[in-house]
Design an enzyme around this catalytic site. Structure first.
Site, short mmCIF file in Angstrom:
data_model
loop_
_atom_site.label_atom_id
_atom_site.label_comp_id
_atom_site.label_asym_id
_atom_site.label_seq_id
_atom_site.Cartn_x
_atom_site.Cartn_y
_atom_site.Cartn_z
N LYS A 84 19.54 1.49 -9.92
CA LYS A 84 20.49 2.38 -10.61
C LYS A 84 20.10 2.52 -12.08
O LYS A 84 19.64 1.55 -12.70
CB LYS A 84 21.90 1.81 -10.46
CG LYS A 84 23.02 2.72 -10.96
CD LYS A 84 24.39 2.10 -10.71
CE LYS A 84 25.53 2.98 -11.20
NZ LYS A 84 26.86 2.38 -10.95
N SER A 159 30.33 5.35 -8.71
CA SER A 159 29.33 5.95 -9.57
C SER A 159 27.89 5.71 -9.11
O SER A 159 26.97 6.39 -9.57
CB SER A 159 29.47 5.41 -10.99
OG SER A 159 29.16 4.02 -11.01
N SER A 183 32.31 1.23 -7.45
CA SER A 183 31.13 2.08 -7.61
C SER A 183 29.95 1.75 -6.71
O SER A 183 28.99 2.52 -6.65
CB SER A 183 30.65 2.06 -9.06
OG SER A 183 31.46 2.88 -9.85
#
Lengths: 488, 99
Positions: A84, A159, A183
């Site tokens: 990420k 997210s 997330s």
């Protein structure tokens, strides 16, 4: 719409380890395989912000040479993993999908990355996310809109939407994400893969760009429950560079899953979870089906209560924004990232850089967080939310006196359509099933439990008490086995 | 009772955010709506409840007082928008706007 869900080359981390060991595949072939799938689908999925094939190939060739010489770093030496965009990898961009960090290159490895590299994993690609991890759909990325591989008209969740999407599309064997209020789990659920949020403090946050420090936790997004266990085993542990990391905890989760079953496991069902009026019927039916399968396999069902659940969204959006407003004050155009030039004094740099660099959701949260911390409002909002947080934590403590794991939905509904939710408050309310876990610091896992009539994945969530990852992984593995049997 | 009487323009200034008039108006409406939802916290009885700042109960983590390797200066400064003498972060005038 398109359906692009697929298994990656070698199928899983465990699968890759076997094939590498037998010589059926090489690390170079794994990297090539991931890259060719990326080329095939990422124009549509848009899960990666960046992918560096050449660098990964160099690392893969080194890995293959080690293996040929009998010096592998671990069974997983040579397995590529997507990261990420808020987790630092030395020499790679780490922009949190924000314009403000455009051009920023990480100058060190996050502890989790260092640990993975030490085992021979190859960081390959930066995955898209909501800017600074603020959002539930990855629509807040400053760069691109990631799409759900199960149906490209829908969001991947957020997210960590990029991480979940690239894994689900077979463009990654596994990925790391971060979970501040759901997330990792919610996008995993939306995309039909496994996502685990470890107990707060189990994994070092060093090198993770901070959003809300008392809630943030790095965790795996994977194709299988076993892979989630393997990755957590790799990244867990006390770190001198993160004073909130928990000392002296063994982590042998992958081994503990072998041959495990759910007989005698006490599964808690919070009645409040099922009283939420926006809970979608199909999602509810999937949770109930899992509940019935667990019972049939010898688990004991227990009704529990989380009486303060209705306050969780309020508590979360006070505490998380307060911490964010403080954490994001470092983005001032002085030390890193983009700076608005031609300003008359240094204060102007702050104002203009932050105005130009931050997107709407980040600004909204900074304003809200600054407000709840400001003089005159601190007691009414921030302090009150911290006290309510204690009550939420106590609710879980009481529940876990009666059960081993808690079963529930991940989100009230399956993945929504791109652009479908534009009101920020409505978006926040969709986090109801995940955020209380972060407030309490517990662990939780999202595991696929089938699809809706229209073919959207539905995940269910198992929540465990602090450091009880073994229990939630066992429960999740059971669901995975049931799904595999139904698929046969 | 609603506790929220937020003035977005003022708070944005405190947070060093320069908003456009459109943003100001939009955020004012949206954040008022969020706060009126959050205000349900005012109904919760928290008398005598200790606040939780952190989920783990770890306190006072102190490392050994020995020097060690820190971040590489050159690499770190390479990320800065403006650098002076290869070792300093460069900014415009801090006091006042005069040059």
């Amino acid at each position: 719409m398109a359906k692009l869900s697929a298994k990656p080359v070698a199928g899983s981390i465990a699968g890759a380890a076997v094939q590498l060991a037998t010589g059926d595949i090489t690390a170079v072939a794994l990297v090539e395989g991931i890259y060719s799938r990326y080329e095939e689908v990422d124009d549509e999925v848009k899960g990666y912000l960046q992918i560096n094939k050449e660098k990964a190939l160099v690392a893969a060739a080194e890995s293959d040479a080690r293996r040929a010489a009998g010096n592998t770093l671990s069974a997983y030496d040579g397995v590529p993993i997507a990261i990420k965009d808020n987790i630092s990898v030395d020499g790679e961009t780490c922009g949190c999908a924000s314009k403000l960090l455009e051009g920023y290159t990480a100058t060190y490895d996050a502890t989790v990355v260092q640990k993975l590299k030490a085992q021979g994993f190859i960081p390959m690609g930066r995955t898209n996310m909501d800017e600074f991890a603020m959002g539930s759909s990855t629509e807040n990325s400053a760069y691109q809109q990631t799409r759900n591989p199960a149906n490209t008209d829908h969001v991947p969740g957020g997210s960590s939407g990029g991480s979940a999407a690239v894994v689900a599309a077979g463009e990654a064997i596994a990925a790391l994400g971060s979970d501040t209020g759901g997330s990792i789990r919610q996008p995993a659920g939306f995309c039909g893969v496994v996502g685990l949020k470890p107990t707060y403090g189990r994994v070092s946050r060093f090198g993770l760009v901070a959003f809300a420090s008392s809630l943030d936790q790095i965790g795996p997004v994977t194709h299988t429950v076993e892979d989630a266990a393997i990755l957590l085993d790799m990244i867990a542990g006390k770190d001198q560079l993160d004073s909130t990391s928990i000392p002296d905890v063994e982590c042998n989760l992958a081994a503990s899953l072998k041959g495990a079953d759910v007989k005698g496991m006490k599964v808690g069902l919070p009645k409040e979870f099922f009283e939420i009026d926006v809970l979608n019927d199909e999602v509810k039916a999937k949770v109930e089906a899992v509940r019935d399968q667990l019972e049939a396999a010898g688990a004991e069902l227990v009704e529990v209560s989380l009486p303060n659940l209705e306050y969780a969204v309020s508590v979360y959006y006070v505490i998380a924004t307060a911490e964010a407003s403080s954490n994001l004050s470092r983005f001032d155009g002085i030390r890193y990232g983009a700076r608005v030039e031609k300003t008359k004094d240094v204060k102007d740099i702050y104002y203009l850089t932050r105005e130009a660099g931050f997107g709407d959701e980040v600004k909204r949260r900074i304003i809200l967080g600054t407000y709840v911390l400001s003089s005159g409002y601190y007691d009414a909002y921030y302090l009150r939310a911290q006290k309510a947080r204690t009550l939420i934590r106590q609710d879980f403590e009481a529940a876990f006196e009666q059960c081993d794991v808690i079963l529930g939905p991940i989100a009230p509904a399956p993945a929504f359509k791109l652009g479908e939710i534009s009101d920020p408050l409505q978006m926040y309310l969709s986090d109801i099933y995940t955020i209380s876990v972060n407030l309490a610091g517990n662990c939780a896992i999202s595991v696929p439990a089938g699809e809706t009539e229209s073919g959207l994945p539905v995940g269910v969530q198992f929540i465990g008490d602090s450091l009880q990852e073994e229990k939630i992984l066992k429960a999740a593995q059971f669901v995975e086995q049931q799904q595999a049997q139904q698929g046969d | 009772m609603s506790e929220s009487d937020i003035q977005v323009a003022h708070i944005a200034k405190l947070a060093r955010l320069q908003l456009t008039p459109e943003e100001e108006a939009e955020f004012q409406t949206e954040i008022e709506a969020i706060l009126s939802y959050v205000d349900k916290l005012q109904n919760l009885n928290v008398d005598g409840v200790e606040p939780t700042a952190h989920a783990t109960q770890i306190t006072n983590v102190i490392r050994d007082d020995v020097s060690g390797k820190t971040q590489d200066r050159e690499k770190t400064l390479a990320n800065a928008p403006d650098v002076a003498d290869e070792v300093l972060l460069k900014v415009p005038a801090v006091l006042g706007g005069a040059h």
